[in-house]
Design an enzyme around this catalytic site. Structure first.
Site, PDB file in Angstrom:
ATOM      1  N   CYS A   1       0.828  -1.217   0.000  1.00  0.00           N
ATOM      2  CA  CYS A   1       0.000   0.000   0.000  1.00  0.00           C
ATOM      3  C   CYS A   1       0.856   1.257   0.000  1.00  0.00           C
ATOM      4  CB  CYS A   1      -0.940   0.005   1.201  1.00  0.00           C
ATOM      5  SG  CYS A   1      -0.081   0.055   2.775  1.00  0.00           S
TER       6      CYS A   1
ATOM      7  N   ASP B   1       2.252   2.674   2.559  1.00  0.00           N
ATOM      8  CA  ASP B   1       2.119   3.467   3.780  1.00  0.00           C
ATOM      9  C   ASP B   1       3.374   3.352   4.653  1.00  0.00           C
ATOM     10  OD1 ASP B   1      -0.306   4.057   2.807  1.00  0.00           O
ATOM     11  OD2 ASP B   1      -1.475   3.023   4.326  1.00  0.00           O
TER      12      ASP B   1
ATOM     13  N   CYS C   1      -3.058   5.331   5.582  1.00  0.00           N
ATOM     14  CA  CYS C   1      -4.520   5.311   5.602  1.00  0.00           C
ATOM     15  C   CYS C   1      -5.065   5.637   7.000  1.00  0.00           C
ATOM     16  CB  CYS C   1      -5.008   3.931   5.167  1.00  0.00           C
ATOM     17  SG  CYS C   1      -4.736   2.691   6.425  1.00  0.00           S
TER      18      CYS C   1
ATOM     19  N   CYS D   1      -2.577  -2.906   8.569  1.00  0.00           N
ATOM     20  CA  CYS D   1      -2.268  -1.577   9.105  1.00  0.00           C
ATOM     21  C   CYS D   1      -1.845  -1.689  10.570  1.00  0.00           C
ATOM     22  CB  CYS D   1      -3.474  -0.650   8.979  1.00  0.00           C
ATOM     23  SG  CYS D   1      -4.355  -0.794   7.419  1.00  0.00           S
TER      24      CYS D   1
HETATM   25 FE1  FES Z   1      -1.707   0.052   4.255  1.00  0.00          FE
HETATM   26 FE2  FES Z   1      -3.506   0.916   5.919  1.00  0.00          FE
HETATM   27  S1  FES Z   1      -3.792   0.477   3.819  1.00  0.00           S
HETATM   28  S2  FES Z   1      -1.379   0.713   6.269  1.00  0.00           S
END
Ligand code: FES
Length: 142
Positions: free
Chosen positions: A33, A35, A59, A103
């Site tokens: 993702c 992040d 996110c 996450c």
């Molecule tokens: Fe990857 Fe939340 S979508 S940390």
């Protein structure tokens, strides 16, 4: 889809920011993702986490889990902080949707990475703590 607690920690994140001259810093990322989460620790002489802050580029669930994870480790010893798993973070948030479980894993990994950095700086070994899988500091800073 999200519990009230998740929404609360997303809307009013606790311990957001950074610590100057921290005892340990951990940065982790999720390749899928994209992040990124960074945790700063301020640990006193007795090995108790006196303060903790986070910065999350990610996110809403990542923000909420960072916030809750910092709340859970604050005031704990570094050994106790190691026991704060992603499961504990999720439970404290009254759950997360399955697609958002990773996450919470990021939050656990960020804490472990910060503890690892602290242990390295102190020249100590924290029983049960493993070296972070990947250090994304280079990626973040370039
Ligand atoms: Fe990857 Fe939340 S979508 S940390």
């Amino acid at each position: 889809m999200y519990s009230e607690k998740v929404m609360d920690h997303f809307n009013n994140p606790r311990n957001m920011g950074e610590i100057e001259n921290p005892s340990g810093v951990g940065t982790v990322g999720n390749a899928k993702c994209g992040d990124i989460m960074r945790i700063y620790l301020d640990v006193d002489e007795a090995g108790v986490i006196r303060d903790v802050k986070f910065k999350t580029f990610g996110c809403g669930a990542a923000v909420a889990t960072s916030s809750m994870a910092t709340e859970l480790v604050k005031g704990k010893t570094v050994e106790e902080a190691l026991q704060v798993t992603n499961k504990a973070v999720m439970e404290a948030l009254d759950g997360l949707p399955p697609v958002k479980v990773h996450c919470s894993l990021l939050a656990e990994e960020a804490i472990h990475a910060a503890l690892w950095d602290y242990a390295e700086r102190q020249g100590i070994v924290i029983e049960g703590l493993r070296e972070p899988v990947a250090d994304v500091d280079e990626i973040v800073e370039t």
